[in-house]
Design a protein around this motif. Structure first.
Motif, PDB file in Angstrom:
ATOM      1  N   SER A  17       0.828  -1.207   0.000  1.00 39.65           N
ATOM      2  CA  SER A  17       0.000   0.000   0.000  1.00 39.65           C
ATOM      3  C   SER A  17       0.859   1.252   0.000  1.00 39.65           C
ATOM      4  O   SER A  17       1.991   1.245   0.492  1.00 39.65           O
ATOM      5  CB  SER A  17      -0.900   0.025   1.242  1.00 39.65           C
ATOM      6  N   ARG A  67      -9.729  -1.042  -4.795  1.00 38.68           N
ATOM      7  CA  ARG A  67      -8.350  -1.018  -4.268  1.00 38.68           C
ATOM      8  C   ARG A  67      -7.896   0.392  -3.886  1.00 38.68           C
ATOM      9  O   ARG A  67      -7.139   0.558  -2.943  1.00 38.68           O
ATOM     10  CB  ARG A  67      -7.390  -1.591  -5.311  1.00 38.68           C
ATOM     11  N   GLN A  82      -5.400   6.784  -1.459  1.00 35.49           N
ATOM     12  CA  GLN A  82      -4.978   5.592  -0.739  1.00 35.49           C
ATOM     13  C   GLN A  82      -4.988   4.426  -1.713  1.00 35.49           C
ATOM     14  O   GLN A  82      -6.029   4.123  -2.309  1.00 35.49           O
ATOM     15  CB  GLN A  82      -5.921   5.312   0.428  1.00 35.49           C
ATOM     16  N   ASN A  84      -4.250   0.458  -2.156  1.00 35.56           N
ATOM     17  CA  ASN A  84      -4.058  -0.830  -1.501  1.00 35.56           C
ATOM     18  C   ASN A  84      -3.964  -1.944  -2.532  1.00 35.56           C
ATOM     19  O   ASN A  84      -4.395  -1.790  -3.674  1.00 35.56           O
ATOM     20  CB  ASN A  84      -5.221  -1.115  -0.545  1.00 35.56           C
TER      21      ASN A  84
END
Length: 120
Positions: A17, A67, A82, A84
């Motif tokens: 991440s 994601r 963000q 991930n």
């Protein structure tokens, strides 16, 4: 003129991440939508995600749905991404930009971008 500065990129293994940040110098920041774009090797920038001025509505490219999460903090003039479960195909230089409300197309100036490299 609006100034944009991206940060937070780096080298990460697949499945990892990262959180990207974009600082925006603008007195009218809450009035316009913002987006993130990725430039893989080559000149084109591909749409990744966008968020409306209020932050209540988001839109994602199919390849990152589930994601990535885009958000903004209007009190700090910041936009975030963000990321991930990163995949090698997410590799590229990431840019934030002002975007149009109707089609999320970018307008205005670009910042320097931040490099994201995902190793397999």
């Amino acid at each position: 003129q609006v100034r944009l500065v991206e940060s937070g990129g780096g080298l990460v293994q697949a499945g990892g991440s990262l959180r990207l940040s974009c600082a925006v110098s603008s007195r009218t920041f809450p009035t316009y939508a913002m987006g993130w774009f990725r430039r893989a090797p080559g000149p084109e920038r591909a749409f990744v995600a966008a968020v409306t001025g209020s932050g209540t509505t988001t839109h994602y490219a199919d390849s990152v749905k589930g994601r990535f999460t885009i958000s903004r903090d209007n009190s700090r003039n910041m936009v975030y991404l963000q990321m991930n479960n990163l995949k090698p195909e997410d590799t590229g230089v990431y840019y934030c930009a002002q975007v149009r409300d109707n089609d999320y197309g970018p307008f205005g100036s670009w910042g320097p971008g931040t490099q994201v490299t995902v190793s397999s």
